[in-house]
Design an enzyme around this catalytic site. Structure first.
Site, mmCIF file in Angstrom:
data_model
loop_
_atom_site.group_PDB
_atom_site.id
_atom_site.type_symbol
_atom_site.label_atom_id
_atom_site.label_comp_id
_atom_site.label_asym_id
_atom_site.label_seq_id
_atom_site.Cartn_x
_atom_site.Cartn_y
_atom_site.Cartn_z
ATOM 1 N N ASP A 51 0.765 -1.237 0.049
ATOM 2 C CA ASP A 51 -0.107 -0.076 -0.151
ATOM 3 C C ASP A 51 0.932 1.020 0.065
ATOM 4 O O ASP A 51 0.687 2.237 -0.781
ATOM 5 C CB ASP A 51 -1.042 -0.026 1.177
ATOM 6 C CG ASP A 51 -0.372 -0.154 2.377
ATOM 7 O OD1 ASP A 51 0.841 -0.530 2.807
ATOM 8 O OD2 ASP A 51 -0.882 0.545 3.570
ATOM 9 N N LEU A 53 3.836 1.561 -0.934
ATOM 10 C CA LEU A 53 4.823 1.855 -2.145
ATOM 11 C C LEU A 53 3.959 2.139 -3.128
ATOM 12 O O LEU A 53 4.463 3.060 -4.115
ATOM 13 C CB LEU A 53 5.639 0.546 -2.373
ATOM 14 C CG LEU A 53 6.734 0.576 -3.338
ATOM 15 C CD1 LEU A 53 6.385 0.463 -4.747
ATOM 16 C CD2 LEU A 53 7.697 1.423 -3.313
ATOM 17 N N TRP A 121 3.125 -14.273 2.478
ATOM 18 C CA TRP A 121 4.214 -15.062 3.229
ATOM 19 C C TRP A 121 5.172 -13.677 3.325
ATOM 20 O O TRP A 121 6.135 -13.413 2.868
ATOM 21 C CB TRP A 121 4.916 -15.866 2.140
ATOM 22 C CG TRP A 121 4.344 -17.030 1.469
ATOM 23 C CD1 TRP A 121 4.039 -18.240 2.175
ATOM 24 C CD2 TRP A 121 3.370 -16.898 0.686
ATOM 25 N NE1 TRP A 121 3.024 -19.034 1.461
ATOM 26 C CE2 TRP A 121 2.684 -18.205 0.465
ATOM 27 C CE3 TRP A 121 2.650 -15.840 -0.381
ATOM 28 C CZ2 TRP A 121 1.570 -18.548 -0.533
ATOM 29 C CZ3 TRP A 121 1.612 -16.022 -1.253
ATOM 30 C CH2 TRP A 121 1.190 -17.444 -1.292
ATOM 31 N N ASN A 187 -6.275 2.116 6.608
ATOM 32 C CA ASN A 187 -6.174 0.903 5.760
ATOM 33 C C ASN A 187 -6.173 -0.727 6.638
ATOM 34 O O ASN A 187 -4.968 -1.274 7.026
ATOM 35 C CB ASN A 187 -4.707 1.004 5.127
ATOM 36 C CG ASN A 187 -4.794 0.404 3.879
ATOM 37 O OD1 ASN A 187 -5.847 -0.418 3.492
ATOM 38 N ND2 ASN A 187 -3.692 0.492 2.834
ATOM 39 N N TYR A 188 -7.310 -0.874 7.186
ATOM 40 C CA TYR A 188 -7.376 -1.879 8.152
ATOM 41 C C TYR A 188 -7.700 -3.329 7.504
ATOM 42 O O TYR A 188 -8.148 -3.614 6.813
ATOM 43 C CB TYR A 188 -8.583 -1.565 9.092
ATOM 44 C CG TYR A 188 -8.842 -2.814 10.284
ATOM 45 C CD1 TYR A 188 -8.004 -3.066 10.948
ATOM 46 C CD2 TYR A 188 -10.328 -3.362 10.349
ATOM 47 C CE1 TYR A 188 -8.007 -4.394 11.950
ATOM 48 C CE2 TYR A 188 -10.328 -4.282 11.076
ATOM 49 C CZ TYR A 188 -9.444 -4.689 12.077
ATOM 50 O OH TYR A 188 -9.783 -5.875 12.902
ATOM 51 N N ARG A 189 -6.484 -4.123 8.252
ATOM 52 C CA ARG A 189 -6.356 -5.581 7.524
ATOM 53 C C ARG A 189 -6.657 -6.330 8.826
ATOM 54 O O ARG A 189 -5.539 -6.662 9.385
ATOM 55 C CB ARG A 189 -5.390 -5.841 6.615
ATOM 56 C CG ARG A 189 -5.164 -5.020 5.555
ATOM 57 C CD ARG A 189 -6.169 -5.403 4.546
ATOM 58 N NE ARG A 189 -6.063 -4.512 3.127
ATOM 59 C CZ ARG A 189 -6.733 -3.415 2.982
ATOM 60 N NH1 ARG A 189 -7.703 -3.024 4.182
ATOM 61 N NH2 ARG A 189 -6.632 -2.734 1.903
ATOM 62 N N ALA A 277 -4.884 -1.045 -5.979
ATOM 63 C CA ALA A 277 -4.527 0.348 -5.367
ATOM 64 C C ALA A 277 -5.340 1.345 -5.635
ATOM 65 O O ALA A 277 -4.662 2.589 -5.772
ATOM 66 C CB ALA A 277 -3.066 0.508 -6.235
ATOM 67 N N GLY A 279 -7.254 3.035 -3.468
ATOM 68 C CA GLY A 279 -7.183 3.837 -2.293
ATOM 69 C C GLY A 279 -5.801 4.546 -2.253
ATOM 70 O O GLY A 279 -5.583 5.593 -1.827
ATOM 71 N N ASP A 280 -4.918 3.639 -2.743
ATOM 72 C CA ASP A 280 -3.295 4.329 -2.479
ATOM 73 C C ASP A 280 -2.979 5.305 -3.523
ATOM 74 O O ASP A 280 -2.411 6.194 -3.157
ATOM 75 C CB ASP A 280 -2.282 2.852 -2.744
ATOM 76 C CG ASP A 280 -2.534 1.724 -1.952
ATOM 77 O OD1 ASP A 280 -3.066 2.040 -0.811
ATOM 78 O OD2 ASP A 280 -2.341 0.721 -2.460
#
Length: 331
Positions: A51, A53, A121, A187-189, A277, A279-280
């Site tokens: 997000d 980058l 990963w 940006n909640y995950r 991307a 929102g980014d």
């Protein structure tokens, strides 16, 4: 520095993690029907993303002096990523290179409507420990003091241990007190946090330090189930944030500054291919516009324009040649 001074900003530091990206919108169909060949689509979709980058690349493409703050290994993949970022005019001197480490990896599966799901990963990725060494951390904080704006997200915060996160917050308090400008996208995950309460505590602390909140309604409602849009806006206002953007996907965005509240429509998109991307890229165009001295409404329009272009193409980072002219709405 406050929101009225944002046009004076000349350098932005973005804190986060970039991983290798395996995008699988077409390769999965091939895998289900036959063994892929050496020249198959599966072998041509290794890229990179994350997000922060994503925002850094689009911000740099829009002419903002952008520094990425992260950590990678000293391997060939990390060398390739650094080379690609530098070709985008991103400053990489604040990216730590850790011997024996490898970057994280994630795979994206995209459905017919453009919505995506992720597999990660990343547990041993060096970015998760970029603040663990006290000496290196203090050196980094000294360098960040020269930056006009620091941008980070909820994913950035989820990377760090409790101790490292606390050290970052304490530094951001000093940075803000000295006039530094902070922008935060929650940006909640959920899978990246031990529980929702910890995420709520960390986000509240970040919002309390922020001059600009770049929030997403879906993320906020995931973290605070049952709260209405108006209640979520009030919760953000109660944090004392001077400038709030609440993104609502195809429904546009709500813009709040002081007592003023505006609605901004999203651009019409007939077919979204990949929303990775959205929102980014919106955040990048919004911040670039505000740094350029444009109004909050014009900045949001420019953000929606770039996001609409990005989601009609595969992958988080679109080709430079496909970048729209977001400055058409210059004031």
């Amino acid at each position: 520095m406050n929101s009225r001074d944002l046009a004076k900003a000349s350098s932005v530091a973005i804190i986060g993690e970039c991983m290798l990206e395996l995008s699988l919108p077409m390769a999965l169909a091939e895998l289900s029907s036959s063994q892929p060949s050496a020249n198959s689509d599966l072998n041509s979709r290794l890229a990179f993303g994350g997000d922060t980058l994503n925002t850094a690349i689009y911000l740099a493409r829009l002419g903002v002096d952008t520094y990425y703050v992260s950590a990678l290994g000293q391997d060939a993949y990390s060398d390739w990523m650094i080379s690609e970022w530098e070709s985008e005019d991103i400053h990489c001197e604040l990216v730590d290179r850790v011997e024996g480490a490898l970057p994280g990896l994630y795979a994206i599966e995209t459905d017919d409507s453009g919505e995506r799901s992720f597999s990660y990963w990343r547990d041993q990725a060096p970015a998760r420990r970029m603040l663990s060494n006290k000496e290196k951390r203090e050196e980094l904080f000294v360098k960040l003091q020269a930056m006009d704006l620091i941008y980070l997200t909820g994913i950035s915060l989820s990377l760090f241990s409790e101790r490292d996160r606390d050290a970052l917050f304490k530094y951001l308090e000093e940075y803000s007190s000295a006039g530094g400008f902070i922008a935060f996208d929650s940006n909640y995950r959920p899978r990246q946090w031990p529980d929702t309460e910890k995420a709520k505590q960390c986000f509240a602390r970040a919002y309390g330090l922020s001059d600009i909140a770049l929030s997403t309604l879906d993320d906020e409602q995931l973290l605070y189930p049952g709260l209405s849009e108006a209640q979520l806006i009030q919760r953000l206002q109660d944090q004392g944030i001077k400038e709030i953007v609440l993104k609502k996907g195809p429904q546009g965005s709500v813009l709040i500054s002081g007592e003023e509240q505006l609605e901004c429509s999203a651009c019409f998109v007939e077919q979204a291919r990949d929303t990775t991307a959205a929102g980014d890229s919106f955040n990048a165009a919004y911040l670039a516009s505000r740094i350029r001295g444009q109004s909050q409404l014009t900045a949001a329009k420019n953000g929606h324009k770039l996001a609409a272009n990005v989601i009609q193409q595969y992958g988080a980072i679109i080709d430079k040649g496909n970048m729209p002219n977001v400055w058409e709405l210059d004031e």
